[in-house]
Scaffold this active site. Sequence first.
Site, mmCIF file in Angstrom:
data_model
loop_
_atom_site.group_PDB
_atom_site.id
_atom_site.type_symbol
_atom_site.label_atom_id
_atom_site.label_comp_id
_atom_site.label_asym_id
_atom_site.label_seq_id
_atom_site.Cartn_x
_atom_site.Cartn_y
_atom_site.Cartn_z
ATOM 1 N N ASP A 20 20.069 43.322 39.176
ATOM 2 C CA ASP A 20 20.429 42.502 39.904
ATOM 3 C C ASP A 20 21.099 43.174 41.026
ATOM 4 O O ASP A 20 22.579 42.600 41.934
ATOM 5 C CB ASP A 20 21.886 41.797 38.901
ATOM 6 C CG ASP A 20 22.099 40.328 39.060
ATOM 7 O OD1 ASP A 20 20.975 40.172 40.210
ATOM 8 O OD2 ASP A 20 22.310 40.072 38.364
ATOM 9 N N ASP A 66 35.537 54.382 43.572
ATOM 10 C CA ASP A 66 35.564 53.774 42.673
ATOM 11 C C ASP A 66 35.292 54.548 42.001
ATOM 12 O O ASP A 66 34.236 55.530 42.082
ATOM 13 C CB ASP A 66 35.329 52.036 42.260
ATOM 14 C CG ASP A 66 35.927 51.884 41.031
ATOM 15 O OD1 ASP A 66 35.841 51.643 39.706
ATOM 16 O OD2 ASP A 66 36.680 50.369 41.668
ATOM 17 N N ASN A 74 48.163 46.839 36.501
ATOM 18 C CA ASN A 74 48.098 46.242 35.344
ATOM 19 C C ASN A 74 49.240 46.086 34.018
ATOM 20 O O ASN A 74 49.379 46.670 32.756
ATOM 21 C CB ASN A 74 46.935 46.374 34.756
ATOM 22 C CG ASN A 74 45.841 46.552 34.688
ATOM 23 O OD1 ASN A 74 45.646 45.138 36.139
ATOM 24 N ND2 ASN A 74 44.499 46.373 34.463
ATOM 25 N N HIS A 82 33.204 51.388 35.383
ATOM 26 C CA HIS A 82 33.760 50.188 36.901
ATOM 27 C C HIS A 82 33.271 50.092 38.089
ATOM 28 O O HIS A 82 33.358 48.744 38.390
ATOM 29 C CB HIS A 82 35.225 50.555 36.603
ATOM 30 C CG HIS A 82 36.541 50.064 37.039
ATOM 31 N ND1 HIS A 82 36.472 50.588 39.032
ATOM 32 C CD2 HIS A 82 37.290 49.585 36.658
ATOM 33 C CE1 HIS A 82 37.902 49.602 38.992
ATOM 34 N NE2 HIS A 82 38.366 49.204 37.293
ATOM 35 N N SER A 98 41.646 45.485 39.312
ATOM 36 C CA SER A 98 40.651 45.721 39.318
ATOM 37 C C SER A 98 39.494 44.538 39.834
ATOM 38 O O SER A 98 38.330 44.407 40.487
ATOM 39 C CB SER A 98 39.913 46.721 38.863
ATOM 40 O OG SER A 98 40.555 47.664 38.539
ATOM 41 N N ASP A 135 49.921 39.888 48.500
ATOM 42 C CA ASP A 135 49.422 39.359 49.761
ATOM 43 C C ASP A 135 48.357 38.099 49.222
ATOM 44 O O ASP A 135 48.923 36.974 49.609
ATOM 45 C CB ASP A 135 48.538 40.127 50.670
ATOM 46 C CG ASP A 135 48.562 41.180 51.338
ATOM 47 O OD1 ASP A 135 49.694 40.551 52.615
ATOM 48 O OD2 ASP A 135 48.961 42.431 50.999
#
Length: 642
Positions: free
Chosen positions: A374, A365, A490, A398, A552, A528
């Site tokens: 975190d 990515d 998208n 992203h 995403s 799927d």
Amino acid sequence: MWRYLSTITLALGLGIILFPEHNNRPKPGPEVYSAKYETTSKLALLEQDVKLTDELCRSQCAIDYTTMLSQIEGGEPVTNVLKNMRSHHEKMDVLVWSQKGQPWEKGIQSGDLPPSNKDQAATYLKEAKTAVDAGKHYQSPKFGAGHQVYFVQGTPSTNGNDSLIGVIHQDVLAQVTDHQMKNLRLEPYPNENRWKVESVDTHSLKDKVVDHPEDNQGTSHYHQNEVVVRFKTDPTDAQLKQIKAEIKAISAQKLGYTYVFRTESMEAKALMAYFSKWNVAYVEPHFLYMTNDYYDDQEKDQDTTDSSSNSNSHSSGTEQAPVSANFMPNDRLYQKYQWNLPLIETVQGWQLNRGANDVIVAVVDTGVDQQHPDLQGQLLPGYNVISGNDNPQDDVGHGTHVTGVIAALVNNNLGVAGMTWYNKVLPVKVLDQTGAGSTYSVAQGIIWAADHGAKVMNLSLGNYADSGFLHDAIQYAYDKDVALIAASGNDNTEQPGFPAAYPEVFAVAASDSQNQKAPFSNYGDYIDVTAPGVSIASTYPNNQYAALSGTSMASPHVTALAALIRSTNPNLKNTEVYDIMRKSAQDLGDEGRDKYFGYGLIDVVKAIEMAKQNTAPLSYWPQDFARQLHLVPRKYAGAIER
């Protein structure tokens, strides 16, 4: 200040807020999800996510202020507390601690007022000081514009003798808007001049003018002066020198058996014609790939880990301390914002398995924020394909968000909860600061991750071009038994997107909190399963949190599930993992498999139970079915094992 979402009936309540006219929404279908409906829905979703970003930011900042006051009341020096908070949270432009009745200007101050909005900030700080002296909490309206947006917050101490006020920079709202406009395809791509690219129809490769968002459907983008070539027989050094001279090559990069040639004097079509005289398996444009998402935000620096959440202490998915049936993660944003995890039975799944350190998940990515509190202890040393080094730091947001969905620390009294507790993430940066990357960089990242231990791989990126180069890399990882999970895209189109539509890859569509098709989600016979993909709260760079939307965001839910399955039963092949996820899915839409939801919504509990029993039949993706979908080129058909 936005009202906080109810913690009762979380998924249903959030769904009503997210889609107030949901009952009037038509069933998905190309004749219903028209360009007008799609664009209107995307704009509404963008506005919704920006509002939720504002709420998340305000909510988390209130927690941060309470933490600072607690530290000060506990005896820590005021100056140290304020400076430490600002060093971890750049958005806090000014912090002021003052005693009751003391003008705010006379308090202990860290930071400076924003020059462009100094007068407004001072006015709201005065209002905040009056409120906190009266024992009231205070948050101002937003002020400023563009990337210079701020709000003022004030919090009184528990004893009422002093307080904390400050100015918080919300440039993330503009970042979210800009990013969503691109990733939800609400503006033509590309809108920057960084890439020298042409837009073409995916099927014919004929030039296509992209001057409206709807033109992105079925459109691919490639470098003007580059081509990808795979020779049937590698050229000799003399032949390679001849090629470089004849095309006046600036560079010739090689990955595996494939070359990327770049020139200044010849355009891609001329280059493709030139290589027709050579003995090539294929020659194609050098395509670009983009993220498949869209946005929202927030932040936190408290690191008080609950004693029950030693997320790094287990090396396997077995012999884990049990999680009770009524367990609720104490992560600060879980109950209000993470509707997605209860919907797919994640907490119940944790009673069966919470992951394993040795089942590595690659996130190919934009990189990952390696300093995010975190994600500490959850990341392995990764790779940056763009710069060619071992620092895959995220400069987009992203990849950090995708990673948090998979592996944000659970039950650590901080931020959000990921789906897996113990699976480590291997970050691979293949997309640059614009959120785009070339076929070469994506392919290189896939191969690198496969060679460095990845058992599961998330690919929240795509293009409508069927690239032989990319397919080679996918085939390589698949043959090494990597489970490959990809976002469908998208554009609300049935046009297959790649790599999701390759038969070696498990394709994911997006749904909302009421199990309806997300209006942006691509669809088709290659889908799927479906996973939550609307306003998903997760980690974001600079110690922040964001609520993003897109396929995403759906894809990493499935990636995390694949990791849990392999943690439960390490002997399963990637094809068996795929079949378990299909067979265990909750049917949505028309009965049985359909093109909008695939086999349905993933179910963590059922999938892990099936992995324990290892009962999944290998019957879903025979070669003949793949050929019927026209997804397997003849040269690959004999090599794919099902």
